[in-house]
Design a protein around this motif. Structure first.
Motif, PDB file in Angstrom:
ATOM      1  N   SER A  22      -3.217   1.015 -17.202  1.00  0.00           N
ATOM      2  CA  SER A  22      -2.904  -0.321 -17.747  1.00  0.00           C
ATOM      3  C   SER A  22      -1.790  -0.274 -18.782  1.00  0.00           C
ATOM      4  O   SER A  22      -1.725  -1.113 -19.665  1.00  0.00           O
ATOM      5  CB  SER A  22      -4.167  -0.924 -18.376  1.00  0.00           C
ATOM      6  OG  SER A  22      -4.673  -0.063 -19.388  1.00  0.00           O
ATOM      7  N   ASP A  67       3.064  -7.979 -14.256  1.00  0.00           N
ATOM      8  CA  ASP A  67       3.329  -9.372 -13.885  1.00  0.00           C
ATOM      9  C   ASP A  67       4.722  -9.811 -14.329  1.00  0.00           C
ATOM     10  O   ASP A  67       5.150 -10.926 -14.016  1.00  0.00           O
ATOM     11  CB  ASP A  67       2.274 -10.280 -14.516  1.00  0.00           C
ATOM     12  CG  ASP A  67       2.197 -10.105 -16.032  1.00  0.00           C
ATOM     13  OD1 ASP A  67       2.271  -8.955 -16.500  1.00  0.00           O
ATOM     14  OD2 ASP A  67       2.072 -11.122 -16.716  1.00  0.00           O
ATOM     15  N   ALA A 119      -6.595 -11.774  -8.766  1.00  0.00           N
ATOM     16  CA  ALA A 119      -7.953 -11.303  -9.024  1.00  0.00           C
ATOM     17  C   ALA A 119      -7.932  -9.953  -9.728  1.00  0.00           C
ATOM     18  O   ALA A 119      -8.750  -9.677 -10.614  1.00  0.00           O
ATOM     19  CB  ALA A 119      -8.725 -11.206  -7.705  1.00  0.00           C
ATOM     20  N   ARG A 120      -6.964  -9.073  -9.356  1.00  0.00           N
ATOM     21  CA  ARG A 120      -6.883  -7.739  -9.957  1.00  0.00           C
ATOM     22  C   ARG A 120      -6.505  -7.828 -11.421  1.00  0.00           C
ATOM     23  O   ARG A 120      -7.082  -7.143 -12.271  1.00  0.00           O
ATOM     24  CB  ARG A 120      -5.864  -6.882  -9.205  1.00  0.00           C
ATOM     25  CG  ARG A 120      -5.807  -5.435  -9.710  1.00  0.00           C
ATOM     26  CD  ARG A 120      -4.681  -4.660  -9.049  1.00  0.00           C
ATOM     27  NE  ARG A 120      -4.722  -4.799  -7.613  1.00  0.00           N
ATOM     28  CZ  ARG A 120      -3.659  -5.082  -6.860  1.00  0.00           C
ATOM     29  NH1 ARG A 120      -2.481  -5.270  -7.440  1.00  0.00           N
ATOM     30  NH2 ARG A 120      -3.755  -5.183  -5.555  1.00  0.00           N
ATOM     31  N   TYR A 121      -5.514  -8.650 -11.740  1.00  0.00           N
ATOM     32  CA  TYR A 121      -5.008  -8.720 -13.112  1.00  0.00           C
ATOM     33  C   TYR A 121      -5.584  -9.885 -13.908  1.00  0.00           C
ATOM     34  O   TYR A 121      -5.193 -10.104 -15.057  1.00  0.00           O
ATOM     35  CB  TYR A 121      -3.480  -8.800 -13.104  1.00  0.00           C
ATOM     36  CG  TYR A 121      -2.837  -7.572 -12.521  1.00  0.00           C
ATOM     37  CD1 TYR A 121      -2.883  -6.357 -13.200  1.00  0.00           C
ATOM     38  CD2 TYR A 121      -2.201  -7.606 -11.288  1.00  0.00           C
ATOM     39  CE1 TYR A 121      -2.305  -5.219 -12.672  1.00  0.00           C
ATOM     40  CE2 TYR A 121      -1.619  -6.466 -10.741  1.00  0.00           C
ATOM     41  CZ  TYR A 121      -1.682  -5.274 -11.438  1.00  0.00           C
ATOM     42  OH  TYR A 121      -1.111  -4.142 -10.903  1.00  0.00           O
ATOM     43  N   GLN A 122      -6.487 -10.643 -13.266  1.00  0.00           N
ATOM     44  CA  GLN A 122      -7.203 -11.723 -13.938  1.00  0.00           C
ATOM     45  C   GLN A 122      -6.264 -12.753 -14.568  1.00  0.00           C
ATOM     46  O   GLN A 122      -6.346 -13.042 -15.772  1.00  0.00           O
ATOM     47  CB  GLN A 122      -8.149 -11.147 -14.990  1.00  0.00           C
ATOM     48  CG  GLN A 122      -9.334 -10.392 -14.403  1.00  0.00           C
ATOM     49  CD  GLN A 122     -10.233 -11.294 -13.556  1.00  0.00           C
ATOM     50  OE1 GLN A 122     -10.724 -12.317 -14.026  1.00  0.00           O
ATOM     51  NE2 GLN A 122     -10.421 -10.935 -12.298  1.00  0.00           N
ATOM     52  N   GLN A 180       0.822  -1.205   0.000  1.00  0.00           N
ATOM     53  CA  GLN A 180       0.000   0.000   0.000  1.00  0.00           C
ATOM     54  C   GLN A 180       0.860   1.261   0.000  1.00  0.00           C
ATOM     55  O   GLN A 180       0.492   2.273  -0.592  1.00  0.00           O
ATOM     56  CB  GLN A 180      -0.937  -0.003   1.205  1.00  0.00           C
ATOM     57  CG  GLN A 180      -2.017  -1.064   1.136  1.00  0.00           C
ATOM     58  CD  GLN A 180      -3.008  -0.937   2.269  1.00  0.00           C
ATOM     59  OE1 GLN A 180      -3.191   0.127   2.838  1.00  0.00           O
ATOM     60  NE2 GLN A 180      -3.643  -2.047   2.623  1.00  0.00           N
ATOM     61  N   GLN A 227       1.884   1.940  -3.490  1.00  0.00           N
ATOM     62  CA  GLN A 227       0.747   2.443  -4.268  1.00  0.00           C
ATOM     63  C   GLN A 227       0.466   3.907  -3.936  1.00  0.00           C
ATOM     64  O   GLN A 227       0.182   4.713  -4.830  1.00  0.00           O
ATOM     65  CB  GLN A 227      -0.496   1.592  -3.992  1.00  0.00           C
ATOM     66  CG  GLN A 227      -1.668   1.871  -4.918  1.00  0.00           C
ATOM     67  CD  GLN A 227      -1.394   1.459  -6.364  1.00  0.00           C
ATOM     68  OE1 GLN A 227      -0.631   0.539  -6.622  1.00  0.00           O
ATOM     69  NE2 GLN A 227      -2.007   2.168  -7.308  1.00  0.00           N
ATOM     70  N   GLU A 285      -5.132 -11.659  -4.233  1.00  0.00           N
ATOM     71  CA  GLU A 285      -5.646 -10.342  -4.603  1.00  0.00           C
ATOM     72  C   GLU A 285      -5.037  -9.861  -5.917  1.00  0.00           C
ATOM     73  O   GLU A 285      -5.713  -9.264  -6.757  1.00  0.00           O
ATOM     74  CB  GLU A 285      -5.349  -9.339  -3.487  1.00  0.00           C
ATOM     75  CG  GLU A 285      -6.184  -9.569  -2.228  1.00  0.00           C
ATOM     76  CD  GLU A 285      -5.808  -8.615  -1.112  1.00  0.00           C
ATOM     77  OE1 GLU A 285      -4.803  -7.885  -1.276  1.00  0.00           O
ATOM     78  OE2 GLU A 285      -6.508  -8.593  -0.090  1.00  0.00           O
ATOM     79  N   ARG A 286      -3.742 -10.112  -6.108  1.00  0.00           N
ATOM     80  CA  ARG A 286      -3.091  -9.699  -7.346  1.00  0.00           C
ATOM     81  C   ARG A 286      -3.655 -10.460  -8.531  1.00  0.00           C
ATOM     82  O   ARG A 286      -3.893  -9.892  -9.610  1.00  0.00           O
ATOM     83  CB  ARG A 286      -1.584  -9.909  -7.231  1.00  0.00           C
ATOM     84  CG  ARG A 286      -0.800  -9.239  -8.349  1.00  0.00           C
ATOM     85  CD  ARG A 286       0.674  -9.529  -8.236  1.00  0.00           C
ATOM     86  NE  ARG A 286       1.188  -9.165  -6.939  1.00  0.00           N
ATOM     87  CZ  ARG A 286       2.343  -8.543  -6.724  1.00  0.00           C
ATOM     88  NH1 ARG A 286       3.102  -8.225  -7.745  1.00  0.00           N
ATOM     89  NH2 ARG A 286       2.754  -8.263  -5.518  1.00  0.00           N
ATOM     90  N   GLU A 311      -1.998 -11.932  -0.534  1.00  0.00           N
ATOM     91  CA  GLU A 311      -1.486 -10.955  -1.490  1.00  0.00           C
ATOM     92  C   GLU A 311      -1.546 -11.469  -2.918  1.00  0.00           C
ATOM     93  O   GLU A 311      -1.976 -10.758  -3.839  1.00  0.00           O
ATOM     94  CB  GLU A 311      -0.041 -10.576  -1.132  1.00  0.00           C
ATOM     95  CG  GLU A 311       0.089  -9.766   0.151  1.00  0.00           C
ATOM     96  CD  GLU A 311       1.548  -9.494   0.496  1.00  0.00           C
ATOM     97  OE1 GLU A 311       2.436  -9.957  -0.259  1.00  0.00           O
ATOM     98  OE2 GLU A 311       1.811  -8.820   1.510  1.00  0.00           O
TER      99      GLU A 311
END
Length: 727
Positions: free
Chosen positions: A463, A468, A592-595, A426, A429, A589-590, A586
């Motif tokens: 984006s 990744d 899920a964020r970047y699929q 965080q 970010q 969540e990553r 972590e």
């Protein structure tokens, strides 16, 4: 001392009577009767003079003279009356003109004395008919004000008839010419008055046209007087303009000095500009994240429902405000609805006069802030109005620069103060979001932090960047496109669209973040549309973040080292159970964020208990170390291996679907099967589950993999494992 005319008349008659009394001839009375006749004719005109001459001839009848003498004296008296009338007429005309000129000059001087009392140009123009009332006896004054594009409108307070009137050709001539103008043909048409027109100018620009109308013609002295009057009025109007501008700028500067942030600074500028320029509505827009966003706006109550949304954010389009932003030059309009780039909502409201004025800060190639003002009335963008805009823009620029610098320092101080209350991810970010918001021209960005001999993306906005991937140091130096020495000096560099490979970027600013002779991170900031988005002001703002980012990254890495010690298993060197719980959350969540897919493997060693019981705990520890070494050798880049507890291990496989996980599990099982101690060889029971195909939460992912591991351990059939996956 000159004698009054009545005394001369009376004296002449008395002397003539005395000549008669002493019984002299008529020739002695003739000179005195000539004085009487000439004086009467000179003062009262030829008719009175001829009557006086006739009376004198009749009076001479009482004197002893011959008929011929009477005839000669009569002719002499008639000639005296005629000549005196001619001389008197010239004198009377000269006297009348002198009196008239003196009266006009007196009115002119009174006007000049009254002019300095006015405090504004508009007040002076509106009071001109009253001021010139004595001068305009029998005349009419109309005052025309330019409204742009060669158009004129009648000032409301000018002495005009009730019906609608339009400017005459002479008024239009005066708008273009200097000095007084009048018709080339002096005799007007029937029922049309005589006309004069003169332009009042400020800075060589017409601010009003005076039109004088009357039934009779104009004298030369009046024309000269009007010319002088117009020149004096123009000078006074220019003087008033300078005074008004100085007063306005001093007032704005005083109020801006007390404004505490950029929003209040913008509001102060609008509060003074709108009435000074006669505008109805206005907004101060700042470029941020691909849009012009409102710092402040002032809109009439009835227009707020339709204009407030545009004032808050103006999307990226080729509208007047965007033209001002991209070109860096002011965009003036006196007929807004006719422009192809007009915003429909504003045009439909009837706005005619509009300006989009860029506010330039130091070292910026373009105005990062755009001032937009408009009104539904048709007004001309005169030079004096542009001077007001320029003066306040300079004050606004200085105040905004101060406010934005203060905002950046406050934001950085808040980052340094609050950083330790957030997890590392965080903090990164927050750093990036502050940089994207505060560095002029930024729409998106990413923060890449050193991990061992490479850099990983720890934060992103937008984006543009594939976070990744992992970049080694050589790859980032190639992207930086400068030598290593400049990178170690922390020098930012800018690339435009023509120098970039990706079409998604208009420009890129890359800032190496250094600490103790080492590059700790790279800050990438991107403009999505504008290839000239970054300039010297962007570099200066980005460099403000260099030291705070270096401090935070260094401290976060130190904290990470301490955390790693707390999250590492002391025997095997692998991450422990606590680390597993953190990283699972972590990574999930990553993913899920970047699929992208994420697979979890859990495994339990076979034959470990016999080694521990028969050969002792020392060999049992060697067995665990050998398993950890084998797992590390089979580990791919990005995979994470954990000692879950006892003889249980876990492996996180980012970007690996269920099909690929089976291949990894087989490779792990083969590596573990090669470990043998005193004739006892190890093996493992393995279970795995994948996101998003099988589990939608981190907890469900762990439960499903654990169930499958126990199913494998207990020899449960495939049908049982399928049932477990459905839970």
């Amino acid at each position: 001392m000159a004698l009054p005319y009545p005394i001369i008349l009376a004296t002449s008659l008395v002397v003539a009577a005395v000549v008669y009394a002493v019984k002299l001839d008529g020739i002695y009375a003739l000179p005195w009767l000539m004085f009487f006749t000439a004086t009467a004719s000179s003062v009262y005109g030829l008719r009175v003079g001829l009557a006086s001459a006739l009376g004198s001839v009749l009076a001479l009848r009482f004197f002893p003279s011959s008929p011929l003498d009477y005839l000669v004296m009569a002719v002499i008296l008639a000639l005296a009356a005629y000549l005196a009338d001619q001389v008197g007429r010239s004198l009377r005309q000269a006297h009348h003109k002198a009196r008239q000129l003196a009266q006009l000059q007196d009115v002119f001087l009174q006007g000049l004395e009254a002019v300095p009392r006015f405090l504004s140009r508009e007040q002076l123009l509106r009071q001109l008919p009253t001021l010139l009332s004595q001068l305009l006896q029998g005349s009419q004054l109309r005052i025309w004000v330019p409204i742009g594009a060669g158009r004129l409108t009648l000032l409301e307070d000018s002495a005009a008839p009730a019906e609608d009137v339009s400017p005459s050709p002479l008024v239009h001539r005066a708008l273009q010419e200097s000095g007084l103008v009048w018709p080339e043909v002096e005799t007007p048409k029937r029922h049309r008055p005589y006309e004069l027109a003169v332009a009042l100018r400020v800075r060589h620009e017409t601010v009003a046209v005076l039109q004088f109308l009357r039934a009779g013609g104009w004298q030369k002295q009046e024309i000269e007087l009007f010319s002088r009057l117009a020149l004096a009025m123009s000078r006074q109007l220019e003087h008033l303009h300078d005074l008004e501008l100085r007063r306005l700028l001093l007032k704005v500067a005083d109020h801006l000095a007390s404004a505490s942030d950029k929003n209040k600074v913008a509001d102060v500028a609008l509060r003074h500009l709108l009435p000074a320029l006669g505008m109805e509505a206005g907004a101060v827009l700042q470029y941020r994240r691909g849009a012009l966003r409102g710092l402040a706006w002032r809109i009439p109550r009835e227009l707020r429902p339709k204009l407030t949304t545009l004032a808050r954010m103006l999307p990226h389009q080729q509208w007047l405000a965007w033209q001002a932003y991209h070109s860096g030059t002011a965009q003036f309009s006196e007929n807004y609805a006719s422009l192809p780039e007009a915003i429909p909502e504003i045009a439909q409201l009837g706005f005619e006069t509009l300006v989009a004025y860029p506010v330039h800060t130091r070292d910026a190639m373009k105005g990062r802030v755009v001032l937009v003002l408009g009104t539904r009335a048709r007004l001309a963008w005169t030079r004096s109005k542009k001077e007001i805009l320029l003066g306040i823009e300079r004050l606004l620029s200085s105040a905004l620069e101060r406010a934005l610098l203060e905002e950046a320092h406050q934001r950085i101080n808040r980052l340094l103060t609050e950083a330790w209350s957030y997890p590392s991810q965080q903090v990164y970010q927050h750093i990036l979001e502050a940089a994207v918001e505060l560095v002029p021209g930024s729409d998106a960005g990413s923060l890449w932090v050193r991990e061992e001999d490479g850099f990983t993306c720890q934060a992103s906005v937008g984006s543009v960047w594939a976070c990744d991937k992992r970049w080694d140091e050589e790859a980032f130096l190639a992207w930086y496109a400068q030598d290593k020495a400049k990178a170690l000096q922390g020098r930012p560099r800018i690339l435009s669209r023509s120098q970039l490979v990706s079409d998604d970027q208009g420009a890129n600013l890359c800032l190496p973040v250094t600490h103790q002779g080492r590059v700790l991170a790279y800050l990438n900031l991107d403009s999505l549309h504008d290839s000239e988005a970054f300039a010297e002001d962007s570099l200066a703002a980005a460099e403000l973040f260099a030291t705070p980012i270096a401090t935070l990254v260094h401290e976060l890495q130190s904290r990470s080292a301490l955390e790693k010690a707390a999250l590492t298993d002391g025997l095997t060197g692998l991450y422990n159970r606590r680390a597993f719980d953190l990283r699972l959350k972590e990574e999930f969540e990553r993913a899920a964020r970047y699929q992208y897919p994420l697979t979890l493997l859990v495994l339990d060693l076979k034959n470990f208990k016999p080694i521990n019981d028969r050969l002792g705990h020392a060999l049992g520890d060697e067995a665990l170390i050998a398993v950890a070494r084998a797992l590390s050798k089979t580990q791919r880049a990005g995979d994470m291996v954990f000692r879950w507890g006892g003889d249980e291990f876990a492996v996180l496989l980012p970007q690996t679907p269920k099909e690929g996980a089976g291949v990894v599990a087989a490779r792990i099982l083969e590596a573990i099967s090669r470990i043998c101690l005193s004739g006892i060889c190890l093996s493992a029971n393995i279970g795995f589950a994948s996101f998003p195909s099988e589990a939608q939460t981190a907890e469900h992912l762990l439960i499903l993999a654990d169930q499958r591991m126990y199913a494998d351990k207990n020899g449960t059939s495939a049908e049982t494992r399928t049932q477990a996956s459905d839970q």
